[in-house]
Design a protein around this motif. Structure first.
Motif, PDB file in Angstrom:
ATOM      1  N   SER A 198      22.564  -8.519 -16.838  1.00 30.27           N
ATOM      2  CA  SER A 198      23.831  -9.232 -16.969  1.00 30.27           C
ATOM      3  C   SER A 198      23.721 -10.416 -17.923  1.00 30.27           C
ATOM      4  O   SER A 198      24.686 -10.744 -18.624  1.00 30.27           O
ATOM      5  CB  SER A 198      24.295  -9.736 -15.594  1.00 30.27           C
ATOM      6  OG  SER A 198      24.476  -8.670 -14.694  1.00 30.27           O
ATOM      7  N   VAL A 199      22.563 -11.069 -17.941  1.00 28.94           N
ATOM      8  CA  VAL A 199      22.342 -12.242 -18.793  1.00 28.94           C
ATOM      9  C   VAL A 199      21.281 -11.874 -19.815  1.00 28.94           C
ATOM     10  O   VAL A 199      20.076 -11.978 -19.562  1.00 28.94           O
ATOM     11  CB  VAL A 199      21.901 -13.459 -17.948  1.00 28.94           C
ATOM     12  CG1 VAL A 199      21.765 -14.697 -18.835  1.00 28.94           C
ATOM     13  CG2 VAL A 199      22.890 -13.727 -16.820  1.00 28.94           C
ATOM     14  N   THR A 200      21.729 -11.415 -20.971  1.00 36.40           N
ATOM     15  CA  THR A 200      20.789 -10.876 -21.970  1.00 36.40           C
ATOM     16  C   THR A 200      20.283 -11.925 -22.945  1.00 36.40           C
ATOM     17  O   THR A 200      19.317 -11.677 -23.672  1.00 36.40           O
ATOM     18  CB  THR A 200      21.462  -9.740 -22.753  1.00 36.40           C
ATOM     19  OG1 THR A 200      22.667 -10.236 -23.367  1.00 36.40           O
ATOM     20  CG2 THR A 200      21.809  -8.575 -21.827  1.00 36.40           C
ATOM     21  N   ASP A 201      20.913 -13.087 -22.976  1.00 35.54           N
ATOM     22  CA  ASP A 201      20.509 -14.159 -23.894  1.00 35.54           C
ATOM     23  C   ASP A 201      19.441 -15.023 -23.236  1.00 35.54           C
ATOM     24  O   ASP A 201      19.718 -15.702 -22.246  1.00 35.54           O
ATOM     25  CB  ASP A 201      21.735 -15.004 -24.247  1.00 35.54           C
ATOM     26  CG  ASP A 201      21.400 -16.159 -25.183  1.00 35.54           C
ATOM     27  OD1 ASP A 201      20.249 -16.250 -25.641  1.00 35.54           O
ATOM     28  OD2 ASP A 201      22.305 -16.981 -25.444  1.00 35.54           O
ATOM     29  N   PRO A 202      18.197 -15.028 -23.772  1.00 31.56           N
ATOM     30  CA  PRO A 202      17.146 -15.847 -23.160  1.00 31.56           C
ATOM     31  C   PRO A 202      17.509 -17.325 -23.059  1.00 31.56           C
ATOM     32  O   PRO A 202      17.105 -18.007 -22.108  1.00 31.56           O
ATOM     33  CB  PRO A 202      15.952 -15.637 -24.094  1.00 31.56           C
ATOM     34  CG  PRO A 202      16.212 -14.314 -24.748  1.00 31.56           C
ATOM     35  CD  PRO A 202      17.702 -14.232 -24.903  1.00 31.56           C
ATOM     36  N   ALA A 203      18.289 -17.816 -24.015  1.00 26.60           N
ATOM     37  CA  ALA A 203      18.684 -19.223 -23.963  1.00 26.60           C
ATOM     38  C   ALA A 203      19.579 -19.494 -22.764  1.00 26.60           C
ATOM     39  O   ALA A 203      19.558 -20.604 -22.204  1.00 26.60           O
ATOM     40  CB  ALA A 203      19.392 -19.620 -25.256  1.00 26.60           C
ATOM     41  N   GLN A 204      20.352 -18.489 -22.344  1.00 22.46           N
ATOM     42  CA  GLN A 204      21.217 -18.661 -21.172  1.00 22.46           C
ATOM     43  C   GLN A 204      20.393 -18.778 -19.901  1.00 22.46           C
ATOM     44  O   GLN A 204      20.797 -19.466 -18.954  1.00 22.46           O
ATOM     45  CB  GLN A 204      22.213 -17.511 -21.055  1.00 22.46           C
ATOM     46  CG  GLN A 204      23.255 -17.693 -19.958  1.00 22.46           C
ATOM     47  CD  GLN A 204      24.134 -18.896 -20.193  1.00 22.46           C
ATOM     48  OE1 GLN A 204      24.662 -19.081 -21.290  1.00 22.46           O
ATOM     49  NE2 GLN A 204      24.312 -19.731 -19.168  1.00 22.46           N
ATOM     50  N   HIS A 205      19.230 -18.115 -19.858  1.00 24.79           N
ATOM     51  CA  HIS A 205      18.358 -18.248 -18.696  1.00 24.79           C
ATOM     52  C   HIS A 205      17.967 -19.722 -18.512  1.00 24.79           C
ATOM     53  O   HIS A 205      17.974 -20.245 -17.400  1.00 24.79           O
ATOM     54  CB  HIS A 205      17.098 -17.402 -18.857  1.00 24.79           C
ATOM     55  CG  HIS A 205      17.360 -15.945 -18.982  1.00 24.79           C
ATOM     56  ND1 HIS A 205      16.388 -15.049 -19.349  1.00 24.79           N
ATOM     57  CD2 HIS A 205      18.483 -15.208 -18.786  1.00 24.79           C
ATOM     58  CE1 HIS A 205      16.899 -13.830 -19.378  1.00 24.79           C
ATOM     59  NE2 HIS A 205      18.162 -13.909 -19.044  1.00 24.79           N
ATOM     60  N   ALA A 206      17.618 -20.360 -19.619  1.00 25.91           N
ATOM     61  CA  ALA A 206      17.232 -21.774 -19.543  1.00 25.91           C
ATOM     62  C   ALA A 206      18.407 -22.646 -19.126  1.00 25.91           C
ATOM     63  O   ALA A 206      18.244 -23.593 -18.342  1.00 25.91           O
ATOM     64  CB  ALA A 206      16.679 -22.224 -20.895  1.00 25.91           C
ATOM     65  N   ARG A 207      19.603 -22.337 -19.640  1.00 25.38           N
ATOM     66  CA  ARG A 207      20.780 -23.123 -19.252  1.00 25.38           C
ATOM     67  C   ARG A 207      21.097 -22.937 -17.775  1.00 25.38           C
ATOM     68  O   ARG A 207      21.452 -23.900 -17.083  1.00 25.38           O
ATOM     69  CB  ARG A 207      21.978 -22.722 -20.127  1.00 25.38           C
ATOM     70  CG  ARG A 207      21.867 -23.179 -21.577  1.00 25.38           C
ATOM     71  CD  ARG A 207      23.184 -23.019 -22.294  1.00 25.38           C
ATOM     72  NE  ARG A 207      23.538 -21.633 -22.526  1.00 25.38           N
ATOM     73  CZ  ARG A 207      23.192 -20.924 -23.597  1.00 25.38           C
ATOM     74  NH1 ARG A 207      22.435 -21.480 -24.545  1.00 25.38           N
ATOM     75  NH2 ARG A 207      23.572 -19.670 -23.734  1.00 25.38           N
ATOM     76  N   ASN A 208      20.970 -21.712 -17.294  1.00 28.01           N
ATOM     77  CA  ASN A 208      21.217 -21.469 -15.868  1.00 28.01           C
ATOM     78  C   ASN A 208      20.214 -22.227 -15.006  1.00 28.01           C
ATOM     79  O   ASN A 208      20.578 -22.832 -13.996  1.00 28.01           O
ATOM     80  CB  ASN A 208      21.154 -19.975 -15.570  1.00 28.01           C
ATOM     81  CG  ASN A 208      22.354 -19.212 -16.110  1.00 28.01           C
ATOM     82  OD1 ASN A 208      23.358 -19.811 -16.491  1.00 28.01           O
ATOM     83  ND2 ASN A 208      22.255 -17.901 -16.154  1.00 28.01           N
ATOM     84  N   ALA A 209      18.942 -22.174 -15.400  1.00 27.83           N
ATOM     85  CA  ALA A 209      17.921 -22.894 -14.638  1.00 27.83           C
ATOM     86  C   ALA A 209      18.194 -24.395 -14.635  1.00 27.83           C
ATOM     87  O   ALA A 209      17.968 -25.087 -13.636  1.00 27.83           O
ATOM     88  CB  ALA A 209      16.534 -22.603 -15.206  1.00 27.83           C
ATOM     89  N   ALA A 210      18.723 -24.901 -15.748  1.00 22.08           N
ATOM     90  CA  ALA A 210      19.012 -26.336 -15.842  1.00 22.08           C
ATOM     91  C   ALA A 210      20.162 -26.748 -14.936  1.00 22.08           C
ATOM     92  O   ALA A 210      20.276 -27.928 -14.569  1.00 22.08           O
ATOM     93  CB  ALA A 210      19.330 -26.707 -17.286  1.00 22.08           C
ATOM     94  N   ASP A 211      21.014 -25.801 -14.556  1.00 22.02           N
ATOM     95  CA  ASP A 211      22.115 -26.099 -13.631  1.00 22.02           C
ATOM     96  C   ASP A 211      21.656 -26.167 -12.179  1.00 22.02           C
ATOM     97  O   ASP A 211      22.429 -26.559 -11.303  1.00 22.02           O
ATOM     98  CB  ASP A 211      23.209 -25.035 -13.749  1.00 22.02           C
ATOM     99  CG  ASP A 211      24.049 -25.192 -15.001  1.00 22.02           C
ATOM    100  OD1 ASP A 211      24.078 -26.313 -15.551  1.00 22.02           O
ATOM    101  OD2 ASP A 211      24.667 -24.199 -15.421  1.00 22.02           O
TER     102      ASP A 211
END
Length: 256
Positions: A198-211
């Motif tokens: 569902s979340v294919t952008d690695p940068a989005q993984h970091a943003r999600n973790a930061a939340d």
């Protein structure tokens, strides 16, 4: 701990991620575990993985191909479980799908699939299992943090998960005279195959973790531990509740 010695547990959607991690956890605690999946290859691989964890002894694992959205498949599943172990001590209704798009982009097929699997599938899984559930048994439903906090691309998914928790409350009251407890678990961002699809952008993984106040994505094992608690006698006086396991995502703002 051996809270599940000689107990029998059914886990739908047990071929990967949270379902597979929960199967491992309960096997470690002495359970007999039946898992389901819709893909034969993944189901076989999961059963072999679990069997290897038991030292190559497959006797405590039953793998059944079943679609949670099919009442007929669920009937066949329950017959297999009954012939295998006679009854059930716990059910983890975990099978689910997620389609994440703005509401205007969802098709009728998208909506039907999510409601058929995530709501109707959960309801029918529990109702079909009910005759097998022993007095004092437990049901855990897989909800989601999105039922507690709006997410722009998860309208129908979130609505379905809100319905799942409502089932935990209503079925918990319905089944209480038989001593059967029903609760839900709401996972946050958990690093699973489904999440990465569902979340294919690695940068989005970091943003999600930061939340997340704890600063990291969760692991399937984190949810497995919560399910094991809710399904065990340690939670004998808990029913109709939702246990949020999200690193603080729903209730707190991270420190910046």
């Amino acid at each position: 701990m051996n809270r599940f010695t000689d107990k029998t547990v059914l886990i739908t959607g047990g071929t990967s991620g949270i379902g597979l991690a929960t199967a491992r956890r309960l096997l470690d605690e002495g359970a007999y575990v039946a898992i389901t999946g819709r893909d034969d290859a993944r189901l076989k691989a999961a059963a072999e993985d679990l069997g290897e964890a038991l030292g190559g002894d497959p006797d405590r694992v039953l793998a059944v191909r079943a679609d949670a959205a099919s009442p007929a498949a669920l009937d066949a599943l329950m017959r297999r479980v009954e012939s295998w172990r006679g009854g059930l001590d716990a059910v983890f209704a975990n099978a689910g799908v997620g389609i994440f798009k703005p509401a205007a982009e969802l098709t009728e097929a998208d909506v039907d699939l999510m409601l058929d699997v995530n709501v109707k599938g959960v309801f029918h899984t529990v109702l079909k299992a009910l005759p097998l559930l022993r007095e004092g048994s437990a049901v855990v439903l897989n909800a989601s943090w999105t039922l507690h906090r709006g997410m722009a691309v998860a309208s129908v998914y979130s609505a379905g998960k809100a319905a799942v928790h409502n089932l935990a409350r209503t079925l918990g009251a319905d089944f209480a005279p038989r001593g059967i407890r029903v609760n839900s678990v709401s996972a946050g961002y958990i690093d699973t195959d489904m999440y990465r699809e569902s979340v294919t952008d690695p940068a989005q993984h970091a943003r999600n973790a930061a939340d997340v106040p704890l600063g990291t994505l969760g692991r399937p094992e984190d949810i497995a531990a919560a399910v094991a608690f809710l399904a065990s006698d340690d939670a004998a006086y808990i029913t109709g509740q939702d246990l949020i396991v999200d690193g603080g995502l729903v209730g707190s703002l991270p420190r910046r």
